[in-house]
Design a protein around this motif. Sequence first.
Motif, PDB file in Angstrom:
ATOM      1  N   GLY A 158       0.826  -1.102  -0.080  1.00 23.74           N
ATOM      2  CA  GLY A 158       0.047   0.194   0.056  1.00 23.74           C
ATOM      3  C   GLY A 158       0.853   1.312  -0.119  1.00 23.74           C
ATOM      4  O   GLY A 158       1.907   1.298   0.025  1.00 23.74           O
ATOM      5  N   CYS A 170      -2.960   3.572   6.120  1.00 22.77           N
ATOM      6  CA  CYS A 170      -2.887   3.046   4.966  1.00 22.77           C
ATOM      7  C   CYS A 170      -4.047   3.698   4.244  1.00 22.77           C
ATOM      8  O   CYS A 170      -5.166   3.382   4.105  1.00 22.77           O
ATOM      9  CB  CYS A 170      -3.052   1.526   4.986  1.00 22.77           C
ATOM     10  SG  CYS A 170      -2.843   0.823   3.176  1.00 22.77           S
ATOM     11  N   GLY A 173      -4.330   0.849  -1.106  1.00 24.36           N
ATOM     12  CA  GLY A 173      -4.039  -0.577  -1.066  1.00 24.36           C
ATOM     13  C   GLY A 173      -4.166  -1.353  -2.343  1.00 24.36           C
ATOM     14  O   GLY A 173      -4.050  -2.468  -2.672  1.00 24.36           O
TER      15      GLY A 173
END
Length: 303
Positions: A158, A170, A173
């Motif tokens: 990610g 994150c 991804g």
Amino acid sequence: MTYQIDDPRFRDLIIGSARLDHLATGCRWAEGPVWFADQSCLLFSDIPNQRILRWSQDAAGGPGAITTFRQPSGFANGQTRDRQGRLVTCQHGSRSVTRTEIDGSITTLADSYQGRRLNSPNDVIVDSHGAIWFTDPTYGIRSDYEGYHAEPEQPVRGVYRLGPTGQLDCVAGDFLQPNGLCLSPDERILYVADSGTSPQHETPRHILAFDLAEGKLSNQRVFARIDAGVPDGIRVDVQGNLWSSAADGVHCFAPDGTRLGKILVPETVANLAFGGARRNRLFLTATTSLYAVYLATNGAQRP
């Protein structure tokens, strides 16, 4: 010097008489260039040799002398500077993002997410608010050549944002292998290169664009495609043109994704950085070597 002109607008960005300067060689895989204007020098990584090198315009050994800045480097890859001028580095060996403090000590900024080790942070940028953005593919753990062989612990490969308060998120991804990244001059668009290669997947060969607002990404789309090798390091100039590394050199794209032209280089280019006194010199880390070329445009600077 060889250029490929695909669009007349490219002529306004290059200097026809400027040569491609071969500044250094002897690397196994050169990467991670970052310009230090206050020291008139460039730091760059030689990943398999575990070293960060320093090219200086005004070195004691003469203009353009190469010295070793750090060895071992923890298999350092991508690098940038933060808002305070400190070096921020992606290290395959420790699977972390680190910061070199003014006194030379090293602080780990991120090495895990949700209780699992990161894969192998690859490239990194800092925005005008001080947030650190980095990509986390698995290149550094696929073998013992650019890191230490290991199984990935993260479920995705990610893009991460480390906020000024230390919050790690994150933010995207959907990649085979995210690699280089950069921001548009107004910081409203984040560009991310997907350089993934795998026997089980078709190589993407593209650069994705995301709208960026308040640290959140939206409207993922393909911005441009590379027709030679895969995109790796990417940078933007003050006009919003994107410059991407490629197998045959550097490809330049207009803000609308139109390819304007290429700078042809005799080695595969891995990464690039604007530098020099006026940020009009493009430094290229290309396989074994460091190159540079003067352009008729300037690298974008954060507000």
